[in-house]
Design a protein around this motif. Structure first.
Motif, PDB file in Angstrom:
ATOM      1  N   GLN A  65       1.897   2.093  -3.596  1.00  0.00           N
ATOM      2  CA  GLN A  65       0.762   2.602  -4.360  1.00  0.00           C
ATOM      3  C   GLN A  65       0.407   4.026  -3.928  1.00  0.00           C
ATOM      4  O   GLN A  65       0.101   4.882  -4.763  1.00  0.00           O
ATOM      5  CB  GLN A  65      -0.454   1.691  -4.207  1.00  0.00           C
ATOM      6  N   GLN A  66       0.474   4.313  -2.629  1.00  0.00           N
ATOM      7  CA  GLN A  66       0.183   5.664  -2.153  1.00  0.00           C
ATOM      8  C   GLN A  66       1.234   6.662  -2.637  1.00  0.00           C
ATOM      9  O   GLN A  66       0.911   7.802  -2.991  1.00  0.00           O
ATOM     10  CB  GLN A  66       0.112   5.671  -0.615  1.00  0.00           C
ATOM     11  N   LYS A  67       2.490   6.242  -2.684  1.00  0.00           N
ATOM     12  CA  LYS A  67       3.538   7.114  -3.213  1.00  0.00           C
ATOM     13  C   LYS A  67       3.250   7.470  -4.670  1.00  0.00           C
ATOM     14  O   LYS A  67       3.461   8.608  -5.109  1.00  0.00           O
ATOM     15  CB  LYS A  67       4.906   6.421  -3.121  1.00  0.00           C
ATOM     16  N   HIS A 112      -6.777   0.725  -7.941  1.00  0.00           N
ATOM     17  CA  HIS A 112      -5.985  -0.401  -7.455  1.00  0.00           C
ATOM     18  C   HIS A 112      -5.799  -1.458  -8.544  1.00  0.00           C
ATOM     19  O   HIS A 112      -4.714  -2.022  -8.701  1.00  0.00           O
ATOM     20  CB  HIS A 112      -6.679  -1.003  -6.229  1.00  0.00           C
ATOM     21  N   GLN A 155       0.825  -1.198   0.000  1.00  0.00           N
ATOM     22  CA  GLN A 155       0.000   0.000   0.000  1.00  0.00           C
ATOM     23  C   GLN A 155       0.865   1.256   0.000  1.00  0.00           C
ATOM     24  O   GLN A 155       0.488   2.286  -0.570  1.00  0.00           O
ATOM     25  CB  GLN A 155      -0.910  -0.006   1.243  1.00  0.00           C
ATOM     26  N   THR A 156       2.040   1.158   0.616  1.00  0.00           N
ATOM     27  CA  THR A 156       2.941   2.310   0.681  1.00  0.00           C
ATOM     28  C   THR A 156       3.372   2.743  -0.710  1.00  0.00           C
ATOM     29  O   THR A 156       3.325   3.929  -1.055  1.00  0.00           O
ATOM     30  CB  THR A 156       4.184   1.971   1.531  1.00  0.00           C
ATOM     31  N   SER A 183      -6.232  11.048 -10.432  1.00  0.00           N
ATOM     32  CA  SER A 183      -6.207   9.842  -9.606  1.00  0.00           C
ATOM     33  C   SER A 183      -7.169   8.778 -10.113  1.00  0.00           C
ATOM     34  O   SER A 183      -7.677   7.964  -9.365  1.00  0.00           O
ATOM     35  CB  SER A 183      -6.549  10.195  -8.153  1.00  0.00           C
ATOM     36  N   LYS A 187       0.319   9.959  -5.002  1.00  0.00           N
ATOM     37  CA  LYS A 187       0.718  11.307  -4.593  1.00  0.00           C
ATOM     38  C   LYS A 187       1.514  12.024  -5.692  1.00  0.00           C
ATOM     39  O   LYS A 187       1.745  13.229  -5.597  1.00  0.00           O
ATOM     40  CB  LYS A 187       1.569  11.242  -3.320  1.00  0.00           C
TER      41      LYS A 187
END
Length: 733
Positions: free
Chosen positions: A362-364, A376, A359-360, A372, A367
């Motif tokens: 993908q969030q990077k 997923h 998840q880290t 957006s 951002k």
């Protein structure tokens, strides 16, 4: 007395720093936000000489050549405004910088007409300030780099440990014309350090012969195009830099020369490895780029390299992959062009698979993009395609025998003959004899030319001296020089030392003692686990002077007498005395908790740490010729720290470091605590005697911002100082 000291401290906050602030907010208040692209609302570029800029745009757009003429890549002065939208206090902020901008890119797709307005890719060079720590960057038309695929591809490579530039989408306005652009930092010192490496040589494929050189067509001279040095400013810093550059350049040129010959024979279009055959790094990189549909980055004229002097190997720097994330289809017309040679890391596919559940990561990614709409499933689909392609390659590898049949041994004669055929005058250098003030060039025709060091710099970076072209094609014996160090193993841990080091090893009791016999002797603990070890370094009594040291580091890239590099040192006890190096103890990329460190009589810095995560329970330093502690780019804490007779700073915390101190006692220093360049320092108890200045918080380097210094309880009779970009507070935390 404490109230008076705090009052004096508060008054110093009102004194402005030398220079001026470029932002309308204190940068120390937004350290984390200024390091993340999600908080950049837009970048505005105003070019005062807008009519000249517009005319140059039209000339580029209307030029008849298929690539952009070099003469039209003119620099223009510009004013840059970076607009931020912070979540902290829901505040908007802006920073204004002066800069130079010019057309970027080789092909005409880097300028286009959109709704009646010309949009172009730009190179931006900031005169002051930074954007996400970058002072030089590119703003690409997204279509030239496959849009959001470039953002994800660059991020994947960095997550897997490769050197890769910060890349993200951003709204840009150029003289009032708005568009979404791709921000990508250039291959500079800041990029290397962002990727947790120490500054060193950067090379790339030499494109000077590729793009319509003289009357030749594009790529007609590609077999003659080898490599060049990018950061000649680093080369010019001193003789040690020059030794590192020339030795590494030999190796890279040899790899390019071998590639050029196989390309000339029509056998290889993509594979290039400047490291030893058993080093998997470039095999991994090669397959990852092919698996991401980014073979464009593998063409040698697009390649960029960093030479890691400590590891004694090259590392690829990602650039220009034109990544598609599509199914790999072998192209028969390329024959063996892809050349999937040799083994790869056994866990390469598994490391890519982990990105599916990260998840880290993908969030990077989210951002770093404006739209957006990527969900997923889309993210996972692209990663899964990479995995499928990598699994496909397992059945396509060439055996050593097949590889040897394809790779004919390259002789210099083919290069000379091709050069004569094209009537391209170049002087071929077979050997360099480097001295402190000049260099002797041994040419293929038997002549020996003596040139200045500045001219050697021009030859390495621009392949020219006074209008004459030079190319280095080293002889084989230059590539087989003695490595200049001893290497042995403690179980599976690699240890390198200079020839003069004496050691006493007791594996059973986990103790090792190194004895330095002259001031230049060194020890490198290269990787490994030293949990619960006791390691002692006894320095030479033969004192050295700063005048005898050409630069801070030696030709192996080391600044320390005792260096730990990417090691684990939990509960280790480290003792160093009489270290006659720039750093008595140097910790690079090291992790450790409950560590005990004792250092006496250091020639310069006692303890220097970079890119590390360390918890030192007990730290004692006495007599340092410069700083007692100097750390950067990491997370550091000390339980009890006692620092005596530090010639400069007792604690120097810089370059985006976090430091927490329990009890810090200083007796004798110029400055007690220095928090610089986006560092965040918090100390519970600070006691300082015989110091000229209790502490400071400031911005020192362009690529950072202010520092934060917070002290719960302080006992110090001197002053604190704080510049306008920084934050300091003593008491009442």
């Amino acid at each position: 007395a404490l109230i008076m000291r705090v009052l004096v401290f508060a008054i110093t906050l009102l004194i402005p720093a030398i220079g001026y602030t470029e932002c309308n907010f204190r940068t120390a208040d937004y350290v984390s936000s200024l390091g993340s692209p999600e908080f950049i609302k837009s970048i505005d570029i105003e070019i005062p000489k807008s009519s000249k800029f517009a005319r140059n745009q039209l000339k580029i757009f209307n030029s008849k050549s298929e690539n952009i003429p070099k003469k039209l890549k003119k620099s223009f002065k510009a004013n840059i405004t970076v607009n931020y939208r912070f979540t902290v206090n829901f505040r908007f902020g802006l920073c204004k910088y002066s800069a130079k901008v010019r057309q970027s890119g080789d092909w005409k797709d880097h300028i286009s007409l959109v709704r009646g307005n010309l949009i172009q890719s730009l190179d931006v060079n900031l005169d002051n300030g930074n954007v996400l720590n970058a002072t030089r960057f590119k703003l690409f038309i997204p279509a030239t780099r496959q849009g959001q695929n470039e953002v994800l591809g660059a991020l994947i490579l960095r997550e897997l440990g490769f050197i890769s530039p910060e890349t993200f989408e951003v709204n840009v306005n150029v003289n009032g014309v708005g568009s979404v652009m791709l921000f990508q930092e250039k291959a500079e010192k800041e990029l290397i350090e962002r990727n947790l490496r120490r500054e060193g040589p950067i090379f790339e494929g030499d494109e000077s012969l590729i793009w319509s050189y003289q009357n030749f067509s594009n790529f007609e001279l590609e077999p003659l195009a080898l490599s060049r040095l990018v950061n000649d400013n680093w080369f010019n810093k001193g003789h040690t830099s020059q030794i590192i550059v020339t030795k590494s350049f030999y190796r890279l040129q040899a790899a390019y020369f071998d590639y050029a010959y196989s390309f000339f024979l029509g056998k290889n279009s993509f594979f290039l490895n400047p490291n030893k055959k058993e080093d998997y790094l470039f095999n991994d990189y090669h397959r990852l780029l092919l698996a991401m549909g980014g073979s464009h980055a593998l063409r040698p004229h697009n390649r960029k390299f960093y030479f890691n002097a400590i590891e004694d190997r090259f590392e690829p720097i990602y650039y220009d992959g034109s990544i598609t994330f599509t199914e790999f289809i072998y192209e028969e017309n390329l024959g063996y062009g892809y050349l999937l040679q040799g083994p790869v890391s056994t866990d390469l596919i598994e490391r890519v698979k982990k990105l599916l559940t990260s998840q880290t990561t993908q969030q990077k990614y989210l951002k770093r993009i404006i739209s957006s709409s990527t969900n997923h499933e889309v993210y996972n689909k692209k990663i899964l395609q990479v995995v499928k392609n990598l699994e496909l390659f397992a059945n396509m590898s060439l055996s050593d025998g097949q590889w040897d049949l394809l790779m004919d041994e390259a002789e210099i004669s083919w290069y000379q003959e091709f050069q004569r055929e094209k009537n391209l005058p170049q002087k071929i250098v077979k050997r360099l004899e480097l001295h402190k003030n000049n260099v002797n060039l041994y040419l293929s025709d038997g002549a020996v030319n003596s040139e200045s060091i500045p001219n050697l710099s021009k030859m390495l970076s621009k392949t020219e001296i006074d209008g004459e072209r030079y190319v280095i094609i080293p002889q084989d014996d230059l590539l087989d020089e003695k490595q200049g160090y001893k290497e042995f193993y403690i179980d599976s841990n690699v240890v390198r030392t200079s020839d003069g080091i004496e050691l006493v090893l007791d594996k059973k009791n986990k103790t090792i003692e190194f004895i330095q016999h002259n001031g230049s002797d060194w020890v490198l603990m290269l990787g490994g686990d030293y949990t619960n070890w006791k390691i002692t370094f006894i320095g030479s009594f033969d004192k050295i002077s700063s005048e005898s040291m050409d630069q801070r580091f030696n030709e192996f890239g080391l600044t320390g007498c005792l260096t730990f590099y990417q090691t684990l040192i939990d509960s280790a006890r480290i003792k160093v005395s009489d270290g006659q190096c720039e750093d008595s103890l140097n910790l690079l990329g090291v992790k450790g908790s409950n560590v005990t460190v004792s250092i006496n009589d250091a020639f310069a810095d006692a303890l220097d740490a970079d890119f590390s995560k360390l918890d030192i329970s007990n730290l004692y330093i006495k007599n340092a010729g410069n700083d007692c502690i100097d750390v950067s780019g990491g997370f550091y804490s000390t339980g009890i720290a006692k620092l005596e007779n530090c010639s400069d700073k007792a604690l120097s915390i810089g370059e985006m470091s976090t430091y927490e101190g329990g009890v810090v006692r200083v007796e004798g220093a110029d400055i007690g605590i220095s928090s610089k360049d986006f560092s965040q320092v918090k100390v519970k108890s600070f006691n300082a005697k015989s110091v000229s200045q209790c502490g400071e918080a400031k911005q020192k380097k362009q690529e950072f911002g202010g520092g934060v210094l917070l002290i719960d309880v302080a006992d110090c009779n001197a002053l604190f100082s704080t510049d306008v970009n920084s934050l300091s507070q003593v008491g009442d935390l």
